[in-house]
Design a protein around this motif. Structure first.
Motif, mmCIF file in Angstrom:
data_model
loop_
_atom_site.group_PDB
_atom_site.id
_atom_site.type_symbol
_atom_site.label_atom_id
_atom_site.label_comp_id
_atom_site.label_asym_id
_atom_site.label_seq_id
_atom_site.Cartn_x
_atom_site.Cartn_y
_atom_site.Cartn_z
ATOM 1 N N SER A 2 11.873 7.566 -1.925
ATOM 2 C CA SER A 2 10.603 6.963 -1.514
ATOM 3 C C SER A 2 9.914 7.861 -0.489
ATOM 4 N N ASP A 3 8.593 7.845 -0.513
ATOM 5 C CA ASP A 3 7.856 8.622 0.483
ATOM 6 C C ASP A 3 7.226 7.697 1.523
ATOM 7 N N ALA A 4 7.925 6.604 1.815
ATOM 8 C CA ALA A 4 7.445 5.620 2.779
ATOM 9 C C ALA A 4 7.406 6.210 4.186
ATOM 10 N N ILE A 5 6.412 5.767 4.947
ATOM 11 C CA ILE A 5 6.268 6.184 6.342
ATOM 12 C C ILE A 5 6.505 4.974 7.236
ATOM 13 N N THR A 6 7.312 5.174 8.277
ATOM 14 C CA THR A 6 7.604 4.129 9.251
ATOM 15 C C THR A 6 7.018 4.524 10.600
ATOM 16 N N SER A 24 10.813 8.913 4.963
ATOM 17 C CA SER A 24 11.948 8.155 4.422
ATOM 18 C C SER A 24 13.290 8.811 4.704
ATOM 19 N N THR A 25 13.297 10.088 5.099
ATOM 20 C CA THR A 25 14.550 10.762 5.450
ATOM 21 C C THR A 25 14.863 10.641 6.929
ATOM 22 N N SER A 48 -6.355 7.184 12.886
ATOM 23 C CA SER A 48 -6.151 8.569 12.456
ATOM 24 C C SER A 48 -6.034 8.685 10.937
ATOM 25 N N GLY A 49 -6.062 7.537 10.250
ATOM 26 C CA GLY A 49 -5.975 7.549 8.787
ATOM 27 C C GLY A 49 -4.566 7.391 8.249
ATOM 28 N N ILE A 50 -3.628 7.074 9.123
ATOM 29 C CA ILE A 50 -2.244 6.871 8.695
ATOM 30 C C ILE A 50 -1.977 5.372 8.620
ATOM 31 N N TYR A 51 -1.510 4.935 7.457
ATOM 32 C CA TYR A 51 -1.216 3.519 7.236
ATOM 33 C C TYR A 51 0.270 3.385 6.920
ATOM 34 N N PRO A 52 1.101 3.146 7.952
ATOM 35 C CA PRO A 52 2.544 3.083 7.751
ATOM 36 C C PRO A 52 2.934 1.951 6.799
ATOM 37 N N ASP A 53 4.004 2.203 6.048
ATOM 38 C CA ASP A 53 4.541 1.191 5.145
ATOM 39 C C ASP A 53 5.363 0.156 5.908
#
Length: 61
Positions: A2-6, A24-25, A48-53
């Motif tokens: 997964s390329d999810a961002i936290t 995800s790593t 900033s345009g980042i929408y974390p999962d």
């Protein structure tokens, strides 16, 4: 994989709120610092345009 961002939000030793953006790593890909509240950290990420999962907030110590 997964390329999810936290977004991991925490209270820095200075008393201000900060956050780390991790993939995800678990690798840190960005950061936010110097905020008055955990909500401010989240808003700066969005601005900033980042929408974390996922958003994790560490309770203040």
């Amino acid at each position: 994989m997964s390329d999810a961002i936290t977004l991991r939000i925490y209270r820095a030793p200075s008393g201000q709120w900060s956050g780390k953006l991790v993939d995800s790593t678990g690798e840190e890909i960005g950061g936010i610092a110097g905020c008055e509240s955990s909500q401010d950290v989240e808003q700066k990420a969005y601005d900033s345009g980042i929408y974390p999962d996922l958003i994790e907030v560490e309770a203040p110590k």
